[in-house]
Design a protein around this motif. Structure first.
Motif, PDB file in Angstrom:
ATOM      1  N   TYR A 104      -4.585   6.939  -2.529  1.00  0.00           N
ATOM      2  CA  TYR A 104      -4.540   8.271  -3.148  1.00  0.00           C
ATOM      3  C   TYR A 104      -5.322   9.239  -2.267  1.00  0.00           C
ATOM      4  CZ  TYR A 104      -4.188  11.301  -7.307  1.00  0.00           C
ATOM      5  OH  TYR A 104      -3.885  12.304  -8.197  1.00  0.00           O
ATOM      6  N   MET A 105      -4.625   9.859  -1.323  1.00  0.00           N
ATOM      7  CA  MET A 105      -5.285  10.645  -0.279  1.00  0.00           C
ATOM      8  C   MET A 105      -5.156  12.143  -0.467  1.00  0.00           C
ATOM      9  SD  MET A 105      -2.566  10.239   2.853  1.00  0.00           S
ATOM     10  CE  MET A 105      -2.349   8.479   2.682  1.00  0.00           C
ATOM     11  N   ASP A 106      -4.292  12.599  -1.363  1.00  0.00           N
ATOM     12  CA  ASP A 106      -4.076  14.035  -1.555  1.00  0.00           C
ATOM     13  C   ASP A 106      -3.741  14.321  -3.015  1.00  0.00           C
ATOM     14  OD1 ASP A 106      -4.340  15.766   0.757  1.00  0.00           O
ATOM     15  OD2 ASP A 106      -2.742  14.595   1.685  1.00  0.00           O
ATOM     16  N   ASP A 107      -4.035  15.560  -3.426  1.00  0.00           N
ATOM     17  CA  ASP A 107      -3.540  16.038  -4.717  1.00  0.00           C
ATOM     18  C   ASP A 107      -2.082  16.429  -4.504  1.00  0.00           C
ATOM     19  OD1 ASP A 107      -3.082  17.073  -7.202  1.00  0.00           O
ATOM     20  OD2 ASP A 107      -4.098  18.974  -6.796  1.00  0.00           O
ATOM     21  N   PHE A 108      -1.191  15.462  -4.731  1.00  0.00           N
ATOM     22  CA  PHE A 108       0.221  15.674  -4.404  1.00  0.00           C
ATOM     23  C   PHE A 108       0.854  16.781  -5.234  1.00  0.00           C
ATOM     24  CE2 PHE A 108      -0.587  11.241  -3.165  1.00  0.00           C
ATOM     25  CZ  PHE A 108      -0.201  11.306  -1.848  1.00  0.00           C
ATOM     26  N   THR A 109       0.205  17.162  -6.334  1.00  0.00           N
ATOM     27  CA  THR A 109       0.747  18.243  -7.160  1.00  0.00           C
ATOM     28  C   THR A 109       0.440  19.607  -6.559  1.00  0.00           C
ATOM     29  OG1 THR A 109      -1.247  18.413  -8.523  1.00  0.00           O
ATOM     30  CG2 THR A 109       0.423  16.818  -9.206  1.00  0.00           C
ATOM     31  N   PRO A 113      10.077  22.293  -2.654  1.00  0.00           N
ATOM     32  CA  PRO A 113      11.090  22.158  -3.714  1.00  0.00           C
ATOM     33  C   PRO A 113      11.004  20.863  -4.497  1.00  0.00           C
ATOM     34  CG  PRO A 113      12.063  22.952  -1.661  1.00  0.00           C
ATOM     35  CD  PRO A 113      10.658  22.548  -1.335  1.00  0.00           C
ATOM     36  N   ALA A 114      10.431  19.826  -3.896  1.00  0.00           N
ATOM     37  CA  ALA A 114      10.372  18.523  -4.563  1.00  0.00           C
ATOM     38  C   ALA A 114       9.070  18.325  -5.339  1.00  0.00           C
ATOM     39  CB  ALA A 114      10.523  17.405  -3.529  1.00  0.00           C
ATOM     40  N   GLU A 115       8.327  19.417  -5.539  1.00  0.00           N
ATOM     41  CA  GLU A 115       7.003  19.296  -6.157  1.00  0.00           C
ATOM     42  C   GLU A 115       7.056  18.594  -7.511  1.00  0.00           C
ATOM     43  OE1 GLU A 115       3.430  22.149  -7.898  1.00  0.00           O
ATOM     44  OE2 GLU A 115       4.990  23.011  -6.638  1.00  0.00           O
ATOM     45  N   LYS A 116       8.003  18.940  -8.339  1.00  0.00           N
ATOM     46  CA  LYS A 116       8.093  18.360  -9.677  1.00  0.00           C
ATOM     47  C   LYS A 116       8.333  16.850  -9.596  1.00  0.00           C
ATOM     48  CE  LYS A 116      10.400  19.064 -14.152  1.00  0.00           C
ATOM     49  NZ  LYS A 116      10.903  17.701 -14.364  1.00  0.00           N
ATOM     50  N   LEU A 117       9.230  16.438  -8.703  1.00  0.00           N
ATOM     51  CA  LEU A 117       9.526  15.020  -8.549  1.00  0.00           C
ATOM     52  C   LEU A 117       8.312  14.262  -8.027  1.00  0.00           C
ATOM     53  CD1 LEU A 117      11.580  12.687  -8.554  1.00  0.00           C
ATOM     54  CD2 LEU A 117      12.185  13.341  -6.213  1.00  0.00           C
ATOM     55  N   VAL A 118       7.629  14.833  -7.033  1.00  0.00           N
ATOM     56  CA  VAL A 118       6.447  14.191  -6.469  1.00  0.00           C
ATOM     57  C   VAL A 118       5.366  14.027  -7.533  1.00  0.00           C
ATOM     58  CG1 VAL A 118       4.601  14.399  -4.765  1.00  0.00           C
ATOM     59  CG2 VAL A 118       6.928  15.037  -4.146  1.00  0.00           C
ATOM     60  N   LYS A 119       5.173  15.059  -8.342  1.00  0.00           N
ATOM     61  CA  LYS A 119       4.165  15.020  -9.403  1.00  0.00           C
ATOM     62  C   LYS A 119       4.479  13.913 -10.405  1.00  0.00           C
ATOM     63  CE  LYS A 119       1.942  18.042 -12.814  1.00  0.00           C
ATOM     64  NZ  LYS A 119       1.884  19.423 -13.347  1.00  0.00           N
ATOM     65  N   GLU A 120       5.740  13.843 -10.846  1.00  0.00           N
ATOM     66  CA  GLU A 120       6.134  12.817 -11.819  1.00  0.00           C
ATOM     67  C   GLU A 120       5.944  11.413 -11.243  1.00  0.00           C
ATOM     68  OE1 GLU A 120      10.126  13.821 -12.752  1.00  0.00           O
ATOM     69  OE2 GLU A 120       9.594  15.523 -14.056  1.00  0.00           O
ATOM     70  N   ASN A 121       6.336  11.236  -9.976  1.00  0.00           N
ATOM     71  CA  ASN A 121       6.212   9.922  -9.351  1.00  0.00           C
ATOM     72  C   ASN A 121       4.755   9.557  -9.089  1.00  0.00           C
ATOM     73  OD1 ASN A 121       8.919   9.289  -9.345  1.00  0.00           O
ATOM     74  ND2 ASN A 121       9.297  10.181  -7.336  1.00  0.00           N
ATOM     75  N   CYS A 122       3.915  10.564  -8.869  1.00  0.00           N
ATOM     76  CA  CYS A 122       2.489  10.315  -8.673  1.00  0.00           C
ATOM     77  C   CYS A 122       1.886   9.709  -9.939  1.00  0.00           C
ATOM     78  CB  CYS A 122       1.776  11.608  -8.306  1.00  0.00           C
ATOM     79  SG  CYS A 122       0.008  11.393  -7.958  1.00  0.00           S
ATOM     80  N   TYR A 123       2.171  10.300 -11.081  1.00  0.00           N
ATOM     81  CA  TYR A 123       1.656   9.765 -12.344  1.00  0.00           C
ATOM     82  C   TYR A 123       2.244   8.386 -12.639  1.00  0.00           C
ATOM     83  CZ  TYR A 123      -0.019  14.533 -13.063  1.00  0.00           C
ATOM     84  OH  TYR A 123      -0.646  15.745 -12.934  1.00  0.00           O
ATOM     85  N   LYS A 124       3.515   8.196 -12.302  1.00  0.00           N
ATOM     86  CA  LYS A 124       4.153   6.894 -12.505  1.00  0.00           C
ATOM     87  C   LYS A 124       3.491   5.834 -11.622  1.00  0.00           C
ATOM     88  CE  LYS A 124       8.555   7.023 -13.055  1.00  0.00           C
ATOM     89  NZ  LYS A 124      10.020   7.118 -12.826  1.00  0.00           N
ATOM     90  N   ILE A 170       0.869  -1.177   0.000  1.00  0.00           N
ATOM     91  CA  ILE A 170       0.000   0.000   0.000  1.00  0.00           C
ATOM     92  C   ILE A 170       0.901   1.221   0.000  1.00  0.00           C
ATOM     93  CG2 ILE A 170      -1.760   1.291   1.259  1.00  0.00           C
ATOM     94  CD1 ILE A 170      -2.655  -1.410   2.457  1.00  0.00           C
ATOM     95  N   VAL A 171       0.836   2.026  -1.062  1.00  0.00           N
ATOM     96  CA  VAL A 171       1.737   3.165  -1.228  1.00  0.00           C
ATOM     97  C   VAL A 171       0.974   4.454  -0.935  1.00  0.00           C
ATOM     98  CG1 VAL A 171       3.368   4.314  -2.766  1.00  0.00           C
ATOM     99  CG2 VAL A 171       2.953   1.868  -3.007  1.00  0.00           C
ATOM    100  N   ASP A 172       1.393   5.160   0.110  1.00  0.00           N
ATOM    101  CA  ASP A 172       0.733   6.400   0.528  1.00  0.00           C
ATOM    102  C   ASP A 172       1.358   7.635  -0.101  1.00  0.00           C
ATOM    103  OD1 ASP A 172      -1.080   5.162   2.211  1.00  0.00           O
ATOM    104  OD2 ASP A 172       0.274   5.186   3.918  1.00  0.00           O
ATOM    105  N   TYR A 173       2.617   7.542  -0.486  1.00  0.00           N
ATOM    106  CA  TYR A 173       3.351   8.729  -0.946  1.00  0.00           C
ATOM    107  C   TYR A 173       4.080   8.394  -2.242  1.00  0.00           C
ATOM    108  CZ  TYR A 173       6.334  12.884  -0.713  1.00  0.00           C
ATOM    109  OH  TYR A 173       6.962  14.069  -0.997  1.00  0.00           O
TER     110      TYR A 173
END
Length: 356
Positions: free
Chosen positions: A26-31, A36-47, A1-4
């Motif tokens: 999927y508990m939050d709109d991570f984007t 500073p890590a927003e871009k990485l989090v967004k890319e990993n969210c879609y992945k 179960i992946v939360d982040y």
């Protein structure tokens, strides 16, 4: 179960090594988080959404995003630890002391400061208590003498503040995607304590408008609803109705729903066992299946071909003790093929295992 989302690499490793299924919680709109890590989090969210086996979203907004990437998406909204927050219930303050308008949670960029400052101006005879870490608009809030910024407190210390609140607020900026995606946990927690709730027009709260919560975005209209609650002239649900609603949204119930969705990413297996007058062997077989089967989504169907050695009584006990066990008690010996066919008719799995 992946939360982040950034945990996807660890999850992929475990899947490759052990064959684990991967579920996105999927508990939050991570984007929507500003860091500073927003871009990485967004890319990993879609992945993560692309590669996982299933998604459990906490709001309709998040579900709509997830269905662009995955067919297997369920909505399980947030909830409350009812037994804990219910301890904060106290009858309405009927004394002549100052009323309290309260909020707990983060105070960040997505916090609607306009409705708070308007409340401070309009209800100068009330205390406005904000419990939580302040990362935005601190100087503006500190301008008002009746606004008290408590700061962060431990979870165990929350009840003493919640008890004091006459009206509870959820003042989020509904123009942001982060808030459109939010199903507020504090909504259920407030109701656990039987509190009156006024919030901005958060989409996830719309089904409960004017029943469990007042929703207004304009500062003056927001204050009008707060005033109704302070005066006792509101038409919101009674404390008892709030308790019932909160109990129906307890985390234990959410956990059961979540587990069902997790199991559904595995095809269901129907294991069919036929028995006739060999009670000791039957007991060993059933014990082995129930205790040694690691596969999480299966049912055990045991068909007895009219045994005379107490098998039927034993099987009734097993079925009563295990929700994933079904039994068929034939009134005649239907033979090997007939008995197995009876078990197949009883099954609803995606795959059948005939265990002889």
């Amino acid at each position: 179960i992946v939360d982040y989302p950034n945990w996807i690499y660890a999850a992929e490793y475990l899947r490759n090594i052990y064959g684990f299924r991967m579920i996105t919680d999927y508990m939050d709109d991570f984007t929507g988080f500003l860091n500073p890590a927003e871009k990485l989090v967004k890319e990993n969210c879609y992945k993560l959404l692309n590669k996982c086996d299933g998604v459990v979203a906490s709001s309709q907004f998040l579900c709509d995003i997830a269905t662009k990437y995955k067919d297997n998406v369920a909505i399980i909204r947030n909830g409350t630890e009812y037994s804990y927050f219910h301890q904060a219930y106290e009858k309405a303050n009927t004394t002549t002391g100052r009323k309290v308008i309260g909020y707990y949670g983060a105070i960040a960029e997505w916090f609607n400061i306009d409705v708070i400052t308007r409340c401070a101006q309009r209800f100068a005879d009330c205390d406005i208590i904000l419990v939580g870490n302040v990362t935005a608009n601190r100087s503006e809030l500190e301008r008002y003498p009746n606004i008290q910024l408590v700061g962060e407190i431990p979870y165990t210390g929350l009840l003493e503040w919640l008890k004091r609140f006459d009206v509870c607020l959820i003042p989020f900026d509904t123009s942001t995607d982060l808030i459109k995606a939010t199903n507020p946990v504090k909504f259920y927690e407030y109701l656990s304590a039987g509190k009156k709730v006024v919030a901005t027009g958060i989409p996830e709260l719309l089904p409960y408008k004017d029943q469990y919560v007042y929703l207004e975005n304009g500062p003056d209209a927001f204050c009008d609803k707060v005033e109704l609650c302070l005066s006792g002239k509101d038409t919101l649900a009674t404390a008892e109705e709030c308790f019932k609603f909160a109990q129906e949204n307890d985390w234990d119930i959410r956990a059961e729903q979540f587990m069902k969705e997790v199991l559904d990413v595995y095809p269901k297996i129907s294991v069919i066992v036929l028995c006739y007058n060999q009670l000791d062997y039957t007991k060993q077989c059933v014990k082995s299946v129930l205790e040694q089967t690691a596969y999480p989504n299966y049912e055990l169907i045991i068909v007895d071909n009219n045994s005379t050695d107490g098998t039927a009584e034993y099987l009734k006990q097993v079925a009563k003790a295990n929700t994933n066990v079904k039994i068929v008690l034939n009134k005649e010996n239907r033979g090997f093929a007939g008995g197995n066919n009876d078990g197949i008719m009883k099954s609803d799995g995606d795959y059948l295992v005939l265990l002889n």
